[in-house]
Design a protein around this motif. Sequence first.
Motif, PDB file in Angstrom:
ATOM      1  N   HIS A 175       0.801  -1.218   0.000  1.00  0.00           N
ATOM      2  CA  HIS A 175       0.000   0.000   0.000  1.00  0.00           C
ATOM      3  C   HIS A 175       0.839   1.277   0.000  1.00  0.00           C
ATOM      4  O   HIS A 175       0.324   2.364   0.283  1.00  0.00           O
ATOM      5  N   LEU A 178      -0.680   4.326  -1.471  1.00  0.00           N
ATOM      6  CA  LEU A 178      -1.932   4.901  -0.956  1.00  0.00           C
ATOM      7  C   LEU A 178      -1.642   5.932   0.127  1.00  0.00           C
ATOM      8  O   LEU A 178      -0.910   5.653   1.074  1.00  0.00           O
ATOM      9  N   VAL A 182      -6.571   8.152   2.271  1.00  0.00           N
ATOM     10  CA  VAL A 182      -7.480   7.297   1.514  1.00  0.00           C
ATOM     11  C   VAL A 182      -8.310   6.460   2.496  1.00  0.00           C
ATOM     12  O   VAL A 182      -9.495   6.228   2.290  1.00  0.00           O
ATOM     13  N   PHE A 207     -15.184  -1.658   2.925  1.00  0.00           N
ATOM     14  CA  PHE A 207     -14.249  -0.558   2.689  1.00  0.00           C
ATOM     15  C   PHE A 207     -13.096  -1.030   1.806  1.00  0.00           C
ATOM     16  O   PHE A 207     -12.743  -0.394   0.819  1.00  0.00           O
ATOM     17  N   CYS A 208     -12.522  -2.171   2.152  1.00  0.00           N
ATOM     18  CA  CYS A 208     -11.413  -2.712   1.369  1.00  0.00           C
ATOM     19  C   CYS A 208     -11.944  -3.231   0.036  1.00  0.00           C
ATOM     20  O   CYS A 208     -11.241  -3.209  -0.982  1.00  0.00           O
ATOM     21  N   CYS A 211     -11.791  -1.501  -3.538  1.00  0.00           N
ATOM     22  CA  CYS A 211     -10.703  -1.722  -4.486  1.00  0.00           C
ATOM     23  C   CYS A 211     -10.459  -3.204  -4.747  1.00  0.00           C
ATOM     24  O   CYS A 211      -9.929  -3.573  -5.783  1.00  0.00           O
ATOM     25  N   HIS A 212     -10.843  -4.068  -3.802  1.00  0.00           N
ATOM     26  CA  HIS A 212     -10.399  -5.463  -3.897  1.00  0.00           C
ATOM     27  C   HIS A 212     -11.474  -6.493  -4.217  1.00  0.00           C
ATOM     28  O   HIS A 212     -11.168  -7.679  -4.268  1.00  0.00           O
ATOM     29  N   GLY A 220      -4.488  -4.054 -12.216  1.00  0.00           N
ATOM     30  CA  GLY A 220      -3.307  -4.283 -11.389  1.00  0.00           C
ATOM     31  C   GLY A 220      -3.609  -4.469  -9.913  1.00  0.00           C
ATOM     32  O   GLY A 220      -2.721  -4.803  -9.137  1.00  0.00           O
ATOM     33  N   CYS A 235     -11.162  -7.617   7.277  1.00  0.00           N
ATOM     34  CA  CYS A 235      -9.940  -7.915   6.526  1.00  0.00           C
ATOM     35  C   CYS A 235      -8.676  -7.735   7.372  1.00  0.00           C
ATOM     36  O   CYS A 235      -7.720  -8.489   7.276  1.00  0.00           O
ATOM     37  N   HIS A 239      -4.915  -9.120   7.520  1.00  0.00           N
ATOM     38  CA  HIS A 239      -3.946  -8.291   6.776  1.00  0.00           C
ATOM     39  C   HIS A 239      -3.783  -6.976   7.520  1.00  0.00           C
ATOM     40  O   HIS A 239      -4.665  -6.120   7.461  1.00  0.00           O
TER      41      HIS A 239
HETATM   42  C1  HEC Z   1      -7.816   2.774  -2.976  1.00  0.00           C
HETATM   43  C2  HEC Z   1      -7.722   1.351  -3.296  1.00  0.00           C
HETATM   44  C3  HEC Z   1      -7.353   0.404  -2.183  1.00  0.00           C
HETATM   45  C4  HEC Z   1      -7.963   0.247  -0.945  1.00  0.00           C
HETATM   46  C5  HEC Z   1      -9.098   1.057  -0.353  1.00  0.00           C
HETATM   47  C6  HEC Z   1      -7.330  -0.891  -0.323  1.00  0.00           C
HETATM   48  N1  HEC Z   1      -6.345  -1.395  -1.135  1.00  0.00           N
HETATM   49 FE1  HEC Z   1      -5.244  -3.065  -0.806  1.00  0.00          FE
HETATM   50  N2  HEC Z   1      -4.169  -2.724  -2.508  1.00  0.00           N
HETATM   51  C7  HEC Z   1      -4.420  -1.707  -3.402  1.00  0.00           C
HETATM   52  C8  HEC Z   1      -3.464  -1.792  -4.494  1.00  0.00           C
HETATM   53  C9  HEC Z   1      -3.355  -0.834  -5.675  1.00  0.00           C
HETATM   54  C10 HEC Z   1      -2.648  -2.929  -4.219  1.00  0.00           C
HETATM   55  C11 HEC Z   1      -1.558  -3.557  -5.068  1.00  0.00           C
HETATM   56  C12 HEC Z   1      -0.283  -2.777  -5.068  1.00  0.00           C
HETATM   57  C13 HEC Z   1       0.786  -3.502  -5.878  1.00  0.00           C
HETATM   58  O1  HEC Z   1       0.702  -4.716  -6.056  1.00  0.00           O
HETATM   59  O2  HEC Z   1       1.694  -2.797  -6.262  1.00  0.00           O
HETATM   60  C14 HEC Z   1      -3.132  -3.483  -2.969  1.00  0.00           C
HETATM   61  C15 HEC Z   1      -2.598  -4.610  -2.358  1.00  0.00           C
HETATM   62  C16 HEC Z   1      -3.183  -5.265  -1.295  1.00  0.00           C
HETATM   63  C17 HEC Z   1      -2.793  -6.551  -0.770  1.00  0.00           C
HETATM   64  C18 HEC Z   1      -1.635  -7.381  -1.273  1.00  0.00           C
HETATM   65  C19 HEC Z   1      -2.125  -8.417  -2.252  1.00  0.00           C
HETATM   66  C20 HEC Z   1      -1.001  -9.336  -2.730  1.00  0.00           C
HETATM   67  O3  HEC Z   1      -0.721  -9.306  -3.930  1.00  0.00           O
HETATM   68  O4  HEC Z   1      -0.484 -10.085  -1.901  1.00  0.00           O
HETATM   69  C21 HEC Z   1      -3.614  -6.867   0.267  1.00  0.00           C
HETATM   70  C22 HEC Z   1      -3.594  -8.117   1.124  1.00  0.00           C
HETATM   71  C23 HEC Z   1      -4.513  -5.738   0.436  1.00  0.00           C
HETATM   72  N3  HEC Z   1      -4.224  -4.799  -0.527  1.00  0.00           N
HETATM   73  C24 HEC Z   1      -5.443  -5.644   1.458  1.00  0.00           C
HETATM   74  C25 HEC Z   1      -6.231  -4.523   1.685  1.00  0.00           C
HETATM   75  C26 HEC Z   1      -7.041  -4.332   2.857  1.00  0.00           C
HETATM   76  C27 HEC Z   1      -7.158  -5.305   3.987  1.00  0.00           C
HETATM   77  C28 HEC Z   1      -7.682  -3.147   2.698  1.00  0.00           C
HETATM   78  C29 HEC Z   1      -8.662  -2.491   3.645  1.00  0.00           C
HETATM   79  C30 HEC Z   1      -8.115  -2.073   4.924  1.00  0.00           C
HETATM   80  C31 HEC Z   1      -7.238  -2.581   1.431  1.00  0.00           C
HETATM   81  N4  HEC Z   1      -6.346  -3.436   0.861  1.00  0.00           N
HETATM   82  C32 HEC Z   1      -7.696  -1.376   0.915  1.00  0.00           C
HETATM   83  C33 HEC Z   1      -5.422  -0.755  -3.326  1.00  0.00           C
HETATM   84  C34 HEC Z   1      -6.313  -0.619  -2.281  1.00  0.00           C
END
Ligand code: HEC
Length: 247
Positions: A175, A178, A182, A207-208, A211-212, A220, A235, A239
Amino acid sequence: MKFLQKLPEQALRILVVFVILATGMLLVRQFVIPADMKDMTLIQTATMEREADKEAKYAGAAVCVQCHEKQQEIKRGGYHRDLSCESCHDAAQKHADSPTEVKPVSPRKRDYCVYCHSYNASRPTGFPQINPDTHNPRKPCITCHNPHNPKPTQPPRSCAACHAQIERTKAASYHAQLACTVCHTTPEKHKTEPRTVTPTKPDKREFCGKCHSEGKGAKGVPTVDMATHGEKYVCWQCHYPHMLGGI
Ligand code: HEC
Ligand code: HEC
Ligand code: HEC
Ligand code: HEC
Ligand code: HEC
Ligand code: HEC
Ligand code: HEC
Ligand code: HEC
């Protein structure tokens, strides 16, 4: 005595050594150590008398205030309200007794402030910390921060001023790109009065999912099936959002 024969030989030897030592100690206590060294009240009184004879060095904040109301007034409303005068000015009983003859020290150099404010991972989250090598180097801290009320001339620009550890772990995580805001809507006032106004924290899986979740993720961004992945847990029970490196 029968159980002694059942013991393994090594244990028996240790037991013999132990008994000899214990008896030896009892004998020494009984016959060698003089009686007044064994009397606890005597020992305690002697220690108390010795300490009471030492020169009193600290006067205590209540005493300073009698003559320095102005400094106390400034300090009362500021971030340093909980620091006692003598934590910076050193023990100053002698000064309180004869103010014009003895002057207390005033820590005007950077290294003193850095003692409490340089970045250190073990400090509590939110404690204001700086990197002295990059934070306005060379100038004494007190050119910009009044030591009795160290309010910065402007609110800190980055969250890292007080959350340096989180900033550091995030910088090495997935992250990294980010911004903190955010996920945490942060009122401007949090940067000047952090304890009275706190930012929001994500409170739902969705919330997560913004994007996920499958089908929604931008290019990506790795996605999961929200209905089955992690099921009923939030989540961040699995994580930690500031330190994603896979679990
Ligand atoms: C604004 C969009 C956004 C939000 C909101 C967000 N993420 Fe992400 N997250 C990303 C992006 C973009 C990547 C990948 C970055 C990369 O691989 O370079 C990522 C990567 C990850 C990964 C790693 C995945 C892997 O390849 O192993 C995890 C786990 C993850 N996020 C969990 C969460 C969790 C839990 C939350 C909520 C607290 C969250 N994310 C909220 C954008 C977001
Ligand atoms: C009885 C009154 C009195 C008390 C009590 C007192 N001060 Fe002072 N203090 C003075 C006076 C008067 C001066 C100014 C001396 C001068 O400039 O000649 C002074 C000066 C100072 C200075 C400036 C020294 C300098 O280098 O100019 C500091 C710092 C200070 N006091 C701290 C303290 C602290 C800390 C305490 C409490 C432990 C304390 N004082 C208690 C009367 C007092
Ligand atoms: C965080 C450390 C710190 C604390 C706590 C602190 N001082 Fe100071 N004080 C300083 C420094 C540094 C200076 C020198 C300021 C300068 O030279 O501009 C100073 C200067 C002073 C002076 C000289 C006059 C002035 O205002 O510059 C007095 C008097 C004084 N302090 C009294 C006190 C008293 C009384 C308290 C407790 C109510 C106190 N200080 C608490 C660091 C501190
Ligand atoms: C004994 C430890 C200690 C020393 C020494 C000390 N401080 Fe502080 N400082 C604190 C504490 C405690 C706070 C309040 C933290 C809080 O509110 O969570 C603080 C807060 C601050 C803040 C934060 C204001 C904000 O916006 O959050 C600044 C700036 C500051 N000190 C500057 C200084 C300067 C400059 C010096 C040297 C003259 C100094 N400190 C010496 C303990 C110390
Ligand atoms: C040239 C002026 C200047 C000097 C010198 C300076 N600071 Fe600052 N300081 C600021 C400003 C402006 C901010 C707020 C903006 C920012 O984060 O850069 C700040 C922020 C801080 C913060 C974070 C407080 C907060 O609200 O998060 C701390 C702690 C701090 N300074 C301590 C120190 C210490 C300790 C020294 C000496 C080693 C020092 N400063 C020297 C101007 C200065
Ligand atoms: C002046 C120092 C300071 C600055 C700058 C700062 N914080 Fe904080 N933050 C704190 C303190 C202190 C706490 C702890 C409050 C408490 O425990 O009551 C905190 C708590 C938090 C919390 C937890 C709230 C909770 O309910 O548990 C979040 C999230 C947070 N800050 C995010 C941020 C973000 C994002 C930024 C930058 C936009 C930021 N902070 C800038 C000092 C600061
Ligand atoms: C991907 C979303 C996300 C980003 C980006 C993010 N956080 Fe958080 N943060 C969270 C979540 C989720 C929690 C709640 C964790 C919990 O309750 O266990 C949290 C909790 C916190 C807390 C409360 C204390 C703690 O460690 O749990 C603070 C303080 C905080 N964040 C500050 C920050 C700062 C500062 C940044 C930027 C450097 C940042 N966060 C970036 C999602 C994020
Ligand atoms: C019970 C623990 C747990 C919970 C809760 C959980 N995850 Fe995961 N997550 C994992 C594990 C373990 C992996 C790595 C193995 C895998 O790919 O299934 C993972 C992998 C991921 C990945 C990477 C998938 C990929 O293709 O690289 C993302 C993104 C992710 N999780 C996001 C989330 C989001 C968003 C939530 C909340 C809706 C969440 N996780 C809840 C344990 C969990």
